[in-house]
Design a protein around this motif. Sequence first.
Motif, PDB file in Angstrom:
ATOM      1  N   TYR A  70       1.647  -4.499   2.920  1.00 10.86           N
ATOM      2  CA  TYR A  70       2.657  -3.533   2.489  1.00 10.86           C
ATOM      3  C   TYR A  70       2.533  -3.279   0.983  1.00 10.86           C
ATOM      4  O   TYR A  70       2.660  -2.140   0.510  1.00 10.86           O
ATOM      5  N   TRP A  73      -0.266  -1.043   0.455  1.00 16.16           N
ATOM      6  CA  TRP A  73       0.094   0.317   0.855  1.00 16.16           C
ATOM      7  C   TRP A  73       0.808   1.058  -0.272  1.00 16.16           C
ATOM      8  O   TRP A  73       0.681   2.275  -0.396  1.00 16.16           O
ATOM      9  N   GLN A  74       1.552   0.325  -1.107  1.00 18.80           N
ATOM     10  CA  GLN A  74       2.309   0.942  -2.189  1.00 18.80           C
ATOM     11  C   GLN A  74       1.468   1.240  -3.422  1.00 18.80           C
ATOM     12  O   GLN A  74       1.944   1.923  -4.340  1.00 18.80           O
ATOM     13  N   VAL A  78      -3.964   3.965  -3.071  1.00 14.72           N
ATOM     14  CA  VAL A  78      -3.842   4.147  -1.623  1.00 14.72           C
ATOM     15  C   VAL A  78      -2.998   5.371  -1.311  1.00 14.72           C
ATOM     16  O   VAL A  78      -3.329   6.167  -0.424  1.00 14.72           O
ATOM     17  N   GLN A  79      -1.896   5.550  -2.060  1.00 12.93           N
ATOM     18  CA  GLN A  79      -1.042   6.702  -1.838  1.00 12.93           C
ATOM     19  C   GLN A  79      -1.782   8.012  -2.116  1.00 12.93           C
ATOM     20  O   GLN A  79      -1.615   8.994  -1.388  1.00 12.93           O
TER      21      GLN A  79
END
Length: 334
Positions: A70, A73-74, A78-79
């Motif tokens: 997670y 992911w932040q 990646v975003q």
Amino acid sequence: MPIPRFALSLPALLLAAGLSVMLAAAPAPAQAEPAQDLRLESIVPTDVFAFASFAGIDACSQAARQLGLYTLWQEQEVQDFIKGLMEEYEAAVAEAPPEALAQWNQAKQLLSGRLSVAVAGLTYFWGRDGRDVFPVPFPGLVVALDTRGHRAEVEGVLESFLGGESGKRLLQREQIERSDEIYKGHEIIVLTFTGRRSAQLSLAATFIDNLFVYGLNRTLLKRCIDNHLAGSEQTLANLPSFCRARSKVQGEPLFEIFVNYAEVTRRVKGLVPDEWLEALHELGLDSLNGEYMASTVRDGASFDTIYLDMPGERRGLAAIPTPPIGDDVLKLVP
């Protein structure tokens, strides 16, 4: 031994599918929002064959925030990488029919709480093929959905499906008859399939405090009500083998499965040849009471637990010594 996450979540997805079908066919009277944390294992009897529980979408979402994945992911990189995909997804959502979005949000809300299922032997219904009548075996199971925090929404879904014209057409088309029964203050709604070529299959449903409970075995449903009202300790939550298994898990299981081999053996032992029983004894497998698997998240990492409950004397396969894992083996772990 790690367990693939998709393998653990598959039964929960199947149960969720079954729940959505039942929600489309079973009403319930409006009641005050319950505050009690009642769980299926606390009311289902000890003679169940198997038990499984899924913590729900909310609990899994909270647990996922503890994982390193997670955090990854932040990350801004990646975003940026998935920005295009997310924009396409948001555009597709915006173009979706409002009814579809409403149903999707409703389903997520209904599955936000814990979902549990217990299997207790077989239930026989009478099937018909022309003039012939024959028994049809079905697993005697009961499913429980925790409705705390969204009891009113669950009742609204039930009422809209059965009270509306679409629900009435569904019952008529599938030749389903509804009957109501009051058992010790609990209204049990029974839906019976009455088609000429279908088994006389019945689905029963009721509310027990914060749980919406339904299943194929009306008797099992009533036993759950009896155990709850009497505060009985003869439930799965107090079964020694289940308690020993649960004690091996640190934290709240997100998903768990328990197979009660002792009860399965008790039910079928009289049908097994003596030679087979002797072989099981020599192998030491007759002392296997149960098997348990669970998945948890703790301290930023995920853990899978597999436990075999075999108390007493170790014989046969159970007596084979297992040397401890040394540094030479640990060096192989990346």
